[in-house]
Design an enzyme around this catalytic site. Structure first.
Site, PDB file in Angstrom:
ATOM      1  N   GLN A   1      -1.727   2.638   9.849  1.00 30.62           N
ATOM      2  CA  GLN A   1      -0.447   2.759   9.127  1.00 30.62           C
ATOM      3  C   GLN A   1       0.558   3.592   9.917  1.00 30.62           C
ATOM      4  O   GLN A   1       1.768   3.400   9.786  1.00 30.62           O
ATOM      5  CB  GLN A   1      -0.677   3.427   7.757  1.00 30.62           C
ATOM      6  CG  GLN A   1      -1.411   2.587   6.741  1.00 30.62           C
ATOM      7  CD  GLN A   1      -2.894   2.883   6.748  1.00 30.62           C
ATOM      8  OE1 GLN A   1      -3.464   3.218   7.787  1.00 30.62           O
ATOM      9  NE2 GLN A   1      -3.546   2.728   5.618  1.00 30.62           N
TER      10      GLN A   1
ATOM     11  N   ASN B   1      -5.536  12.626   0.226  1.00 27.93           N
ATOM     12  CA  ASN B   1      -4.624  11.799   1.024  1.00 27.93           C
ATOM     13  C   ASN B   1      -5.444  11.058   2.071  1.00 27.93           C
ATOM     14  O   ASN B   1      -6.667  11.218   2.170  1.00 27.93           O
ATOM     15  CB  ASN B   1      -3.525  12.660   1.655  1.00 27.93           C
ATOM     16  CG  ASN B   1      -2.406  11.814   2.252  1.00 27.93           C
ATOM     17  OD1 ASN B   1      -1.920  10.891   1.602  1.00 27.93           O
ATOM     18  ND2 ASN B   1      -2.011  12.079   3.478  1.00 27.93           N
ATOM     19  N   LYS B   2      -4.770  10.278   2.848  1.00 25.32           N
ATOM     20  CA  LYS B   2      -5.401   9.422   3.860  1.00 25.32           C
ATOM     21  C   LYS B   2      -6.423  10.184   4.693  1.00 25.32           C
ATOM     22  O   LYS B   2      -6.159  11.324   5.117  1.00 25.32           O
ATOM     23  CB  LYS B   2      -4.285   8.832   4.739  1.00 25.32           C
ATOM     24  CG  LYS B   2      -4.712   7.958   5.883  1.00 25.32           C
ATOM     25  CD  LYS B   2      -5.574   6.806   5.461  1.00 25.32           C
ATOM     26  CE  LYS B   2      -4.967   5.942   4.384  1.00 25.32           C
ATOM     27  NZ  LYS B   2      -5.943   5.017   3.756  1.00 25.32           N
TER      28      LYS B   2
ATOM     29  N   ARG C   1       0.856  -1.185   0.000  1.00 21.39           N
ATOM     30  CA  ARG C   1       0.000   0.000   0.000  1.00 21.39           C
ATOM     31  C   ARG C   1       0.894   1.238   0.000  1.00 21.39           C
ATOM     32  O   ARG C   1       2.111   1.120   0.098  1.00 21.39           O
ATOM     33  CB  ARG C   1      -1.033   0.013   1.150  1.00 21.39           C
ATOM     34  CG  ARG C   1      -0.637  -0.563   2.457  1.00 21.39           C
ATOM     35  CD  ARG C   1       0.452   0.119   3.203  1.00 21.39           C
ATOM     36  NE  ARG C   1       0.236   1.561   3.293  1.00 21.39           N
ATOM     37  CZ  ARG C   1       1.167   2.442   3.496  1.00 21.39           C
ATOM     38  NH1 ARG C   1       2.440   2.057   3.642  1.00 21.39           N
ATOM     39  NH2 ARG C   1       0.897   3.719   3.578  1.00 21.39           N
ATOM     40  N   GLY C   2       0.227   2.414  -0.132  1.00 20.05           N
ATOM     41  CA  GLY C   2       1.003   3.645  -0.326  1.00 20.05           C
ATOM     42  C   GLY C   2       1.040   3.915  -1.828  1.00 20.05           C
ATOM     43  O   GLY C   2       1.330   3.011  -2.627  1.00 20.05           O
ATOM     44  N   ALA C   3       0.720   5.165  -2.207  1.00 14.81           N
ATOM     45  CA  ALA C   3       0.492   5.466  -3.621  1.00 14.81           C
ATOM     46  C   ALA C   3       1.648   5.057  -4.544  1.00 14.81           C
ATOM     47  O   ALA C   3       1.432   4.313  -5.512  1.00 14.81           O
ATOM     48  CB  ALA C   3       0.161   6.959  -3.748  1.00 14.81           C
TER      49      ALA C   3
ATOM     50  N   ASP D   1      -2.036  10.940  -2.260  1.00 12.19           N
ATOM     51  CA  ASP D   1      -2.409   9.875  -3.193  1.00 12.19           C
ATOM     52  C   ASP D   1      -2.714  10.430  -4.574  1.00 12.19           C
ATOM     53  O   ASP D   1      -2.605   9.726  -5.570  1.00 12.19           O
ATOM     54  CB  ASP D   1      -3.607   9.090  -2.659  1.00 12.19           C
ATOM     55  CG  ASP D   1      -3.162   8.206  -1.522  1.00 12.19           C
ATOM     56  OD1 ASP D   1      -3.068   8.707  -0.388  1.00 12.19           O
ATOM     57  OD2 ASP D   1      -2.844   7.028  -1.784  1.00 12.19           O
TER      58      ASP D   1
ATOM     59  N   ARG E   1      -7.190  -0.600  -6.909  1.00 13.77           N
ATOM     60  CA  ARG E   1      -7.579   0.486  -5.983  1.00 13.77           C
ATOM     61  C   ARG E   1      -7.801   1.749  -6.829  1.00 13.77           C
ATOM     62  O   ARG E   1      -7.020   2.010  -7.744  1.00 13.77           O
ATOM     63  CB  ARG E   1      -6.501   0.735  -4.899  1.00 13.77           C
ATOM     64  CG  ARG E   1      -6.450  -0.366  -3.840  1.00 13.77           C
ATOM     65  CD  ARG E   1      -5.564  -0.003  -2.664  1.00 13.77           C
ATOM     66  NE  ARG E   1      -6.186   0.940  -1.736  1.00 13.77           N
ATOM     67  CZ  ARG E   1      -5.543   1.502  -0.720  1.00 13.77           C
ATOM     68  NH1 ARG E   1      -4.260   1.247  -0.519  1.00 13.77           N
ATOM     69  NH2 ARG E   1      -6.167   2.327   0.090  1.00 13.77           N
TER      70      ARG E   1
HETATM   71  O1  MRU Z   1      -4.470   3.330   2.178  1.00 10.31           O
HETATM   72  P1  MRU Z   1      -2.986   3.534   2.032  1.00 10.31           P
HETATM   73  O2  MRU Z   1      -2.196   3.008   3.170  1.00 10.31           O
HETATM   74  O3  MRU Z   1      -2.479   3.052   0.677  1.00 10.31           O
HETATM   75  O4  MRU Z   1      -2.831   5.120   2.040  1.00 10.31           O
HETATM   76  C1  MRU Z   1      -1.569   5.692   1.943  1.00 10.31           C
HETATM   77  C2  MRU Z   1      -1.597   7.169   2.060  1.00 10.31           C
HETATM   78  O5  MRU Z   1      -2.630   7.800   2.158  1.00 10.31           O
HETATM   79  C3  MRU Z   1      -0.279   7.868   1.973  1.00 10.31           C
HETATM   80  O6  MRU Z   1      -0.289   9.025   2.745  1.00 10.31           O
HETATM   81  C4  MRU Z   1      -0.040   8.249   0.509  1.00 10.31           C
HETATM   82  O7  MRU Z   1      -0.245   7.142  -0.321  1.00 10.31           O
HETATM   83  C5  MRU Z   1       1.299   8.771   0.295  1.00 10.31           C
HETATM   84  S1  MRU Z   1       2.489   7.461   0.390  1.00 10.31           S
HETATM   85  C6  MRU Z   1       3.995   8.050  -0.015  1.00 10.31           C
END
Ligand code: MRU
Length: 359
Positions: free
Chosen positions: A206, A257-258, A56-58, A247, A97
């Site tokens: 996270q 973002n999250k 996970r993470g963009a 994201d 996703r």
């Molecule tokens: O749901 P996730 O864990 O994939 O969400 C991740 C985030 O929101 C991060 O802040 C974002 O992807 C930036 S990661 C460098």
């Protein structure tokens, strides 16, 4: 089949790595309790790993998607119609996703690479090279952003600062080093970090499971709090910066973002803290006028209920939006590998993306 000659440079902590024809993922659902690696050998497995949050993470899901195409091409071996042979793999990965644009961006890079290949090319080898190059460039972009973000902090402060961050934006979320966490790492190396306050980041945690794990391994002083403590901490703990990832960033500078990022931006403004967003240009979606047009992922309500034991009475519904929109006017600065944009707006982002931006 020919392997790419140079290994992809990675960190001590690596979310994903290519090993002998296999994509090896560190299963992020199990950290910090267990370090378990899962091997993917086809695009379907990679799509499932993205959907189920093993990776996970963009930026990391974009890189995983690119390797997913390389894996599938390897399985196909030979074809007279590569776009048709890989079309299901592309579709599966694209659907894994919806919100982080890096996944669609990386898959578009792979499609474009495929379209440019000569008929006699070794397609699996060339696609693996393309995936490795996406991985390598992300890592390099993070190192550049780390430096730019650190210099920005140094412009305002000469002594160690308390910083608040959200979710996980480190090596685990990227091709290595991290975006927002990369800036924090660079600032720490420059003697500019006292303590990093980490939102636990419900419901997947996270922050408390992943960011705290990474910072501990880096020897950076960190402290975890429940998400709802952020305002109180800003008021009482002498925090000067909130630093987060993204994201997707719309053409006008709105940041997706999250979930919880939007609230942090309002709290930061109220308390007079600087709000920094750190993301590679692959997170910027110039086709998106503003962020209200985007599909914000909503995940299963079960994720809200399950916190060890059942945490909500049976039958009570839950809403589980996993991203939100922070409007551009609540953001002090966006840091990308192409440069820095202060008080972002449509013109400044267009300049940045067309390389006219100076930092
Ligand atoms: O749901 P996730 O864990 O994939 O969400 C991740 C985030 O929101 C991060 O802040 C974002 O992807 C930036 S990661 C460098």
């Amino acid at each position: 089949m020919q392997q790419a000659a140079q290994p992809v440079v990675t960190d001590n902590v690596s979310a994903l790595a290519w090993h002998d024809g296999v994509l090896r993922l560190l299963d992020q659902r199990l950290l910090p309790a267990r370090e378990v690696y899962v091997d993917c050998t086809d695009a379907g497995q990679v799509a499932a790993a993205i959907r189920d949050m093993q990776v996970r993470g963009a930026p990391a899901i974009g890189i995983a998607g690119a390797y997913g195409i390389a894996l599938q091409a390897r399985l196909v071996g030979q074809s007279t119609d590569w776009p048709a042979a890989l079309s299901e793999a592309f579709a599966l990965l694209e659907a894994a996703r919806p919100t982080a644009v890096n996944l669609a961006w990386a898959l578009k890079m792979m499609r474009d690479r495929l379209a440019r290949l000569a008929p006699e090319a070794d397609v699996p080898a060339r696609l693996l090279e393309a995936a490795r190059s996406i991985h390598q460039s992300d890592h390099e972009a993070n190192l550049t952003m780390g430096k730019l973000g650190m210099q920005l902090i140094r412009k305002h402060h000469k002594s160690p600062q308390n910083i608040l961050t959200h979710c996980n934006t480190g090596a685990l979320a990227t091709g290595g080093y991290g975006t927002a966490l990369g800036v924090i790492r660079a600032a720490h190396d420059a003697g500019l970090v006292d303590t990093v306050f980490i939102d636990e980041t419900r419901p997947w945690l996270q922050g408390s499971r992943l960011t705290a794990w990474e910072l501990q391994r880096e020897g950076i002083s960190a402290c975890v709090h429940v998400d709802s403590a952020a305002g109180h901490l800003m008021k009482t703990r002498d925090i000067t910066w909130v630093i987060v990832g993204a994201d997707r960033i719309a053409a006008n500078g709105d940041v997706i973002n999250k979930i919880g990022t939007y609230a942090l931006s309002i709290l930061a403004m109220h308390h007079g803290l600087r709000f920094m967003v750190v993301a590679p240009s692959s997170s910027i979606d110039m086709g998106l006028e503003n962020a209200d047009e985007v599909v914000l992922e909503e995940r299963d309500a079960e994720e809200v209920f399950a916190l060890g034991e059942q945490s909500v009475d049976a039958g009570v519904p839950a809403f589980n939006p996993v991203f939100d929109v922070t409007p551009a006017d609540l953001i002090d600065v966006i840091v990308t590998e192409k440069g820095i944009v202060e008080r972002p707006d449509t013109k400044k982002l267009a300049d940045l993306m067309s390389h006219r931006h100076l930092h």
